[in-house]
Motif scaffolding. Structure first.
Motif, short mmCIF file in Angstrom:
data_model
loop_
_atom_site.label_atom_id
_atom_site.label_comp_id
_atom_site.label_asym_id
_atom_site.label_seq_id
_atom_site.Cartn_x
_atom_site.Cartn_y
_atom_site.Cartn_z
N LEU A 192 7.54 38.76 19.86
CA LEU A 192 8.50 37.93 19.46
C LEU A 192 8.99 38.32 18.30
CD1 LEU A 192 7.83 34.52 21.26
CD2 LEU A 192 9.10 36.32 22.37
N GLN A 228 13.15 38.84 18.08
CA GLN A 228 13.85 37.77 17.29
C GLN A 228 15.06 38.44 16.45
OE1 GLN A 228 12.09 34.86 15.32
NE2 GLN A 228 11.12 36.24 13.69
N ARG A 272 18.74 35.49 20.23
CA ARG A 272 17.80 34.10 20.41
C ARG A 272 17.06 34.16 21.52
NH1 ARG A 272 22.50 29.51 20.14
NH2 ARG A 272 20.46 28.23 19.42
N ILE A 273 15.76 33.87 21.13
CA ILE A 273 14.87 33.58 21.85
C ILE A 273 14.54 32.19 22.59
CG2 ILE A 273 12.03 33.94 22.12
CD1 ILE A 273 13.69 36.42 21.36
N PHE A 274 14.35 32.26 24.05
CA PHE A 274 13.86 31.08 24.90
C PHE A 274 12.63 30.75 24.95
CE2 PHE A 274 17.89 32.99 27.60
CZ PHE A 274 18.68 32.71 26.36
N SER A 290 8.34 30.61 23.86
CA SER A 290 7.11 30.51 22.53
C SER A 290 6.03 31.26 22.84
CB SER A 290 6.83 29.01 22.42
OG SER A 290 8.04 28.26 22.25
N GLY A 329 15.59 35.74 26.52
CA GLY A 329 16.27 35.55 25.27
C GLY A 329 17.71 35.97 25.49
N PRO A 385 12.55 28.41 19.28
CA PRO A 385 13.09 28.97 20.62
C PRO A 385 14.24 27.81 21.09
CG PRO A 385 11.13 27.70 21.10
CD PRO A 385 11.18 27.79 19.60
#
Length: 613
Positions: free
Chosen positions: A503, A507, A511-513, A515, A527, A562
């Protein structure tokens, strides 16, 4: 048992826009009507009985209660204020003889106010207008009074409806008055207005007849039909006929008769014309059916419900993580649950796909279906849900038509340009723009397709200060492609667990969705890609360990939080080739086709088909 006179009964619905204070006013009516003991602890918004209603602060299901005041019985129906649940308002119109129209003393009549009032006036109901939150800072009750009268004129109210009484109130503080200069003491002026201006139930001659306007469930007696008795009386043991909307008749015996007092449903055993009661004794009951003791009785006309404008697909969860969290995952279980929902929610329709694992649900709006999905999640279901799509029609000349909505957007002046640009991108046509102290009100007409996801964009563009209300306008010409998502996605190409090391590099790309530690599978969206394209990534990649010491220390991994989606946001974010996987504990965004090679083959096939065309 002493019989009640219809002159002492009033049946009234409370209608208003979202957050104008309907449920709070019902709370105070119940308190001042003596429904609670002096020392009884009562939650706020007691009529919001569903968990989702309390969490979201809105009314979803129309519910009825009863207030006893100085020997009078006032049956009150609390109705939803969100346009997506308009059918809940429409179906109770046959139960009542008048409406309390609640309007905010600052905002004035809004989109939903217009919708529900038009239904009430068309049904000949008598209105009593309550300008609520009159004690609010910057309240402008005189301006609101004039706006309500203008709305009556626009909706072609009769002279009697136009001359409706106006009261000023604060539901929160528990007072109402006929003039702002009157003492602010209690809701007695409102009780008196209801008894004076709302007519008593009109009693028809003849034997027992009742229209089912609501359906309830009891674990002991099953389905309960709730409605207003139009003529005659009913008791336990009576033989009645259930007349379906298609004209079919079924003979049954009444097993229970229920009455309503405050928040309690009581076994009264008896009901007569003018009462709102619940009756049981039927295997199947649908809203809109007529019950009568005369086998040849005419069915009562049920109000025509406005047709749905959007549809969404429900499918069996076929992902690699299916069945881990939910217990109800098969097509049979999903079909039964959706069929049960159709019985009580008359604005929803269901069509089953040829393979038996996909179901198309039509509705008024995306939020209406999102509430259903959220209820199913809490009951232990797992389901895949598609993006909302509009229902098209054709005119007499074969041209394609699509639904349009009228929207009102309140925005501060500094964000007006960004909002107008977003509306133009979504093919909206600006019809009016009014400046007022503190902001601008924009009125526009836009295709429903273009408004999918707009509310969340508005919140982002205005830092949460923008407010939008919407109302179905009409069907109009198809406007071509509408682009509502300006970004692409990062799609996992591996199964496994999310790794923080992976991640850290991802990143930088968007944007990351997700965790670290989350389960992931190939085809799942992890993401957002700033470029409008699909980018395959490996979020499970771990750092390779060697026996050679690295020069310098490893840097500390710092991950941004996230992006967490709500269910409503998720279903409006995804594209037509994607699904939301909704389980009791998790929401995942994924591609419909999980295999990347298969997706590429399908994409090339579609490109070749376009070239040939």
């Amino acid at each position: 048992m002493q019989e009640k006179q219809a002159d002492n009964i009033r049946n009234v619905a409370i209608i208003a826009h979202v957050d104008h204070g309907k449920t709070t006013l019902v709370d105070q009516l119940l308190r001042q009507g003596g429904a609670f003991r002096a020392n009884q602890q009562v939650d706020e918004r007691v009529m919001d009985s569903m968990d989702l209603e309390k969490e979201k602060g809105i009314t979803i299901k129309a519910k009825n209660t009863s207030v006893h005041w100085e020997g009078h019985i006032i049956n009150i129906v609390d109705t939803p204020g969100h346009a997506d649940f308009g059918a809940e308002v429409e179906r109770v119109m046959k139960m009542v003889d008048g409406v309390l129209l609640l309007v905010d003393a600052l905002d004035g009549p809004q989109a939903q106010t217009r919708f529900v009032l038009s239904k009430a006036l068309a049904n000949g109901l008598h209105p009593v207008v309550v300008i609520n939150k009159a004690d609010r800072e910057h309240a402008r009750p005189e301006w609101v009074h004039d706006k309500v009268l203008e709305l009556f004129l626009e909706l072609e109210a009769t002279e009697e409806q136009f001359n409706a009484p106006f009261l000023y109130a604060s539901a929160k503080e528990g007072w109402a008055c006929n003039k702002l200069s009157d003492p602010h003491e209690s809701l007695i002026p409102l009780f008196e207005a209801i008894m004076k201006y709302i007519p008593a139930p009109r009693i028809e001659e003849g034997s027992f007849r009742m229209l089912a306007s609501n359906i309830e469930w009891n674990d002991f007696v099953g389905r309960i039909a709730v409605g207003k008795i139009l003529s005659g009386s009913v008791s336990i043991g009576d033989i009645v006929y259930r007349i379906g909307r298609d004209g079919t008749r079924q003979r049954s015996k009444i097993s229970k008769v229920f009455g309503y007092s405050a928040l309690q449903t009581l076994e009264s055993g008896y009901g007569e014309a003018g009462d709102i009661v619940g009756i049981s004794g039927f295997d199947e009951v649908d809203i809109g059916e007529t019950f009568a003791t005369d086998p040849d009785a005419e069915p009562v006309h049920f109000i025509d419900i406005d047709p749905p404008t959007i549809e969404m697909e429900f499918a069996v969860n076929d992902g690699p993580l299916a069945g881990r969290e939910g217990k109800l995952v098969t097509s049979r279980q999903i079909r039964e649950r959706l069929t049960r929902e159709m019985k009580t929610n008359i604005s929803l329709r269901m069509k089953e796909g040829p393979e038996g694992t996909r179901f198309t649900i039509t509705a008024r709006g995306a939020m209406q279906i999102a509430i259903l999905v959220e209820q199913m999640r809490r009951e232990g279901y797992e389901v895949l849900v598609s993006r909302p799509t509009v229902i098209y029609k054709e005119d007499a000349e074969g041209r394609r038509l699509e639904p349009y909505e009228r929207i009102w957007v309140d925005v501060d002046a500094e964000n007006l340009g960004a909002v107008l640009e977003a509306l133009a991108r979504r093919k909206a046509r600006i019809e009016d723009m009014r400046h007022y102290t503190g902001g601008v009100n924009v009125e526009a007409v836009a295709p429903t397709r273009g408004l999918i996801g707009f509310e969340f964009d508005l919140a982002n563009q205005t830092s949460g200060r923008g407010v939008m209300s919407r109302l179905f306008d009409s069907y109009g010409p198809y406007v071509g492609d509408v682009c509502t998502r300006q970004t692409g996605v990062l799609v996992s190409m591996e199964n496994g667990q999310i790794n923080a090391y992976a991640l850290d590099s991802l990143q930088d790309r968007g944007r990351i969705f997700v965790s670290p530690g989350d389960d992931v599978y190939a085809g799942m969206l992890v993401g957002e890609n700033p470029r409008k394209m699909e980018m395959p990534v490996n979020p499970t990649k771990a750092k390779q360990m060697t026996n050679v010491r690295a020069s310098g220390r490893d840097k500390n991994i710092m991950l941004a939080p996230p992006l967490i989606f709500s269910l409503e946001r998720a279903i409006e974010y995804i594209e037509p080739d994607e699904y939301v996987e909704a389980t009791p504990k998790t929401l995942r965004l994924r591609k419909r086709i999980l295999d990347a090679n298969e997706r590429r083959r399908l994409e090339k096939k579609m490109e070749l088909a376009e070239v040939d065309a």
